[in-house]
Design a protein around this motif. Structure first.
Motif, PDB file in Angstrom:
ATOM      1  N   VAL A  46       0.851  -1.180   0.000  1.00 44.72           N
ATOM      2  CA  VAL A  46       0.000   0.000   0.000  1.00 44.72           C
ATOM      3  C   VAL A  46       0.888   1.231   0.000  1.00 44.72           C
ATOM      4  O   VAL A  46       2.118   1.123   0.115  1.00 44.72           O
ATOM      5  CB  VAL A  46      -0.959   0.044   1.221  1.00 44.72           C
ATOM      6  N   SER A  47       0.263   2.392  -0.101  1.00 44.45           N
ATOM      7  CA  SER A  47       0.983   3.656  -0.015  1.00 44.45           C
ATOM      8  C   SER A  47       0.398   4.491   1.116  1.00 44.45           C
ATOM      9  O   SER A  47      -0.657   4.149   1.672  1.00 44.45           O
ATOM     10  CB  SER A  47       0.852   4.430  -1.330  1.00 44.45           C
ATOM     11  N   GLN A  48       1.049   5.579   1.412  1.00 46.18           N
ATOM     12  CA  GLN A  48       0.519   6.499   2.419  1.00 46.18           C
ATOM     13  C   GLN A  48      -0.829   7.053   1.972  1.00 46.18           C
ATOM     14  O   GLN A  48      -1.694   7.326   2.802  1.00 46.18           O
ATOM     15  CB  GLN A  48       1.507   7.641   2.680  1.00 46.18           C
ATOM     16  N   TYR A  49      -1.037   7.166   0.654  1.00 45.02           N
ATOM     17  CA  TYR A  49      -2.322   7.655   0.138  1.00 45.02           C
ATOM     18  C   TYR A  49      -3.455   6.707   0.556  1.00 45.02           C
ATOM     19  O   TYR A  49      -4.539   7.154   0.929  1.00 45.02           O
ATOM     20  CB  TYR A  49      -2.288   7.799  -1.388  1.00 45.02           C
ATOM     21  N   VAL A  50      -3.200   5.422   0.499  1.00 49.04           N
ATOM     22  CA  VAL A  50      -4.202   4.434   0.913  1.00 49.04           C
ATOM     23  C   VAL A  50      -4.472   4.579   2.409  1.00 49.04           C
ATOM     24  O   VAL A  50      -5.638   4.615   2.832  1.00 49.04           O
ATOM     25  CB  VAL A  50      -3.747   2.997   0.579  1.00 49.04           C
ATOM     26  N   LEU A  51      -3.428   4.675   3.191  1.00 49.05           N
ATOM     27  CA  LEU A  51      -3.609   4.799   4.639  1.00 49.05           C
ATOM     28  C   LEU A  51      -4.369   6.068   4.999  1.00 49.05           C
ATOM     29  O   LEU A  51      -5.252   6.043   5.870  1.00 49.05           O
ATOM     30  CB  LEU A  51      -2.262   4.760   5.358  1.00 49.05           C
ATOM     31  N   ASP A  52      -4.052   7.165   4.316  1.00 51.89           N
ATOM     32  CA  ASP A  52      -4.751   8.426   4.589  1.00 51.89           C
ATOM     33  C   ASP A  52      -6.233   8.314   4.255  1.00 51.89           C
ATOM     34  O   ASP A  52      -7.085   8.736   5.043  1.00 51.89           O
ATOM     35  CB  ASP A  52      -4.126   9.573   3.796  1.00 51.89           C
ATOM     36  N   GLU A  53      -6.552   7.747   3.097  1.00 55.15           N
ATOM     37  CA  GLU A  53      -7.956   7.604   2.709  1.00 55.15           C
ATOM     38  C   GLU A  53      -8.683   6.614   3.625  1.00 55.15           C
ATOM     39  O   GLU A  53      -9.828   6.854   4.009  1.00 55.15           O
ATOM     40  CB  GLU A  53      -8.064   7.127   1.259  1.00 55.15           C
ATOM     41  N   ALA A  54      -8.025   5.516   3.955  1.00 52.67           N
ATOM     42  CA  ALA A  54      -8.648   4.495   4.800  1.00 52.67           C
ATOM     43  C   ALA A  54      -8.926   5.024   6.202  1.00 52.67           C
ATOM     44  O   ALA A  54      -9.859   4.561   6.862  1.00 52.67           O
ATOM     45  CB  ALA A  54      -7.761   3.253   4.861  1.00 52.67           C
ATOM     46  N   SER A  55      -8.140   5.981   6.644  1.00 55.55           N
ATOM     47  CA  SER A  55      -8.282   6.546   7.986  1.00 55.55           C
ATOM     48  C   SER A  55      -9.407   7.568   8.089  1.00 55.55           C
ATOM     49  O   SER A  55      -9.782   7.970   9.193  1.00 55.55           O
ATOM     50  CB  SER A  55      -6.977   7.223   8.414  1.00 55.55           C
ATOM     51  N   ALA A  56      -9.943   7.996   6.962  1.00 51.58           N
ATOM     52  CA  ALA A  56     -10.966   9.044   6.947  1.00 51.58           C
ATOM     53  C   ALA A  56     -12.365   8.456   7.118  1.00 51.58           C
ATOM     54  O   ALA A  56     -12.578   7.263   6.925  1.00 51.58           O
ATOM     55  CB  ALA A  56     -10.879   9.822   5.630  1.00 51.58           C
ATOM     56  N   GLY A  57     -13.294   9.314   7.469  1.00 55.58           N
ATOM     57  CA  GLY A  57     -14.695   8.903   7.550  1.00 55.58           C
ATOM     58  C   GLY A  57     -15.089   8.358   8.902  1.00 55.58           C
ATOM     59  O   GLY A  57     -14.486   8.680   9.925  1.00 55.58           O
ATOM     60  N   ASN A  58     -16.112   7.532   8.894  1.00 62.07           N
ATOM     61  CA  ASN A  58     -16.656   6.927  10.106  1.00 62.07           C
ATOM     62  C   ASN A  58     -15.528   6.321  10.940  1.00 62.07           C
ATOM     63  O   ASN A  58     -14.796   5.446  10.453  1.00 62.07           O
ATOM     64  CB  ASN A  58     -17.676   5.853   9.709  1.00 62.07           C
ATOM     65  N   PRO A  59     -15.363   6.772  12.183  1.00 60.95           N
ATOM     66  CA  PRO A  59     -14.233   6.302  12.996  1.00 60.95           C
ATOM     67  C   PRO A  59     -14.187   4.783  13.189  1.00 60.95           C
ATOM     68  O   PRO A  59     -13.104   4.196  13.182  1.00 60.95           O
ATOM     69  CB  PRO A  59     -14.426   7.020  14.331  1.00 60.95           C
ATOM     70  N   THR A  60     -15.335   4.151  13.368  1.00 65.09           N
ATOM     71  CA  THR A  60     -15.352   2.701  13.567  1.00 65.09           C
ATOM     72  C   THR A  60     -14.907   1.978  12.309  1.00 65.09           C
ATOM     73  O   THR A  60     -14.048   1.090  12.353  1.00 65.09           O
ATOM     74  CB  THR A  60     -16.765   2.233  13.980  1.00 65.09           C
ATOM     75  N   LEU A  61     -15.491   2.365  11.160  1.00 60.11           N
ATOM     76  CA  LEU A  61     -15.106   1.736   9.890  1.00 60.11           C
ATOM     77  C   LEU A  61     -13.661   2.064   9.532  1.00 60.11           C
ATOM     78  O   LEU A  61     -12.936   1.211   9.013  1.00 60.11           O
ATOM     79  CB  LEU A  61     -16.055   2.155   8.772  1.00 60.11           C
ATOM     80  N   ALA A  62     -13.231   3.302   9.821  1.00 57.64           N
ATOM     81  CA  ALA A  62     -11.845   3.690   9.537  1.00 57.64           C
ATOM     82  C   ALA A  62     -10.876   2.810  10.325  1.00 57.64           C
ATOM     83  O   ALA A  62      -9.872   2.338   9.777  1.00 57.64           O
ATOM     84  CB  ALA A  62     -11.627   5.166   9.867  1.00 57.64           C
ATOM     85  N   ALA A  63     -11.197   2.569  11.588  1.00 56.94           N
ATOM     86  CA  ALA A  63     -10.338   1.707  12.413  1.00 56.94           C
ATOM     87  C   ALA A  63     -10.291   0.292  11.846  1.00 56.94           C
ATOM     88  O   ALA A  63      -9.226  -0.340  11.827  1.00 56.94           O
ATOM     89  CB  ALA A  63     -10.839   1.694  13.857  1.00 56.94           C
TER      90      ALA A  63
END
Length: 162
Positions: A46-63
């Motif tokens: 993965v890249s940092q771009y993936v981690l940044d996008e995955a971390s956004a939004g609903n906190p439970t789903l992001a986690a």
């Protein structure tokens, strides 16, 4: 072993709540099937771009998305990635709002990753856009990755079992 770049839409479909929409539900099933049965046949990155996008939004789903990505190696950033992405954007292949999509493509190309796995069929795995993306990558002198969906990377036995 071939390498697969896990774009954000993959982990999003993997960790979304079950959908009642037919297409989304099918994508969720196909993604889960690929994740459960095929991912061990590849080196995932993965890249940092993936981690940044995955971390956004609903906190439970992001986690949950971030947890699913835990342990997957992170590709280093490089100036050439931004240059390739900027060329994609300069040629107006993708709309301005899709800058991160250009960065995903550029990251995979720069690092010579064999597969970019995505469900983003609007800006990444799009048959009308891909020839223009391929031209940018050819002009940049980098290999063209296979940009595909989990369904395409399942192999011959793509039936969805319950």
């Amino acid at each position: 072993m071939n390498t697969v770049y896990i774009e954000t839409s993959i982990v999003s479909y993997l960790r979304q709540r079950p959908s009642s929409q037919v297409v989304m539900a099918a994508r969720q099933l196909l993604t889960s099937k690929w994740w459960d049965t095929e991912r061990t046949n590849y080196e995932l990155v993965v890249s940092q771009y993936v981690l940044d996008e995955a971390s956004a939004g609903n906190p439970t789903l992001a986690a949950e998305r971030v947890q699913a990505l835990a342990g997957i190696p992170l590709l280093p950033n490089a100036p050439q990635i931004t240059q390739i992405a900027n060329e994609i954007m300069t040629r107006a292949i993708l709309p301005p709002k899709a800058q991160v999509d250009a960065l995903h493509i550029a990251t995979v190309a720069h690092h010579r990753i064999q597969y970019l796995l995505t469900w983003n069929c609007k800006h990444i795995a799009n048959a009308k856009i891909l020839p223009r993306i391929h031209q940018v990558l050819t002009d940049a002198g980098v290999p063209i990755p296979v940009i595909c969906t989990p369904e395409e990377l399942l192999g011959d036995d793509s039936e969805i079992d319950g």
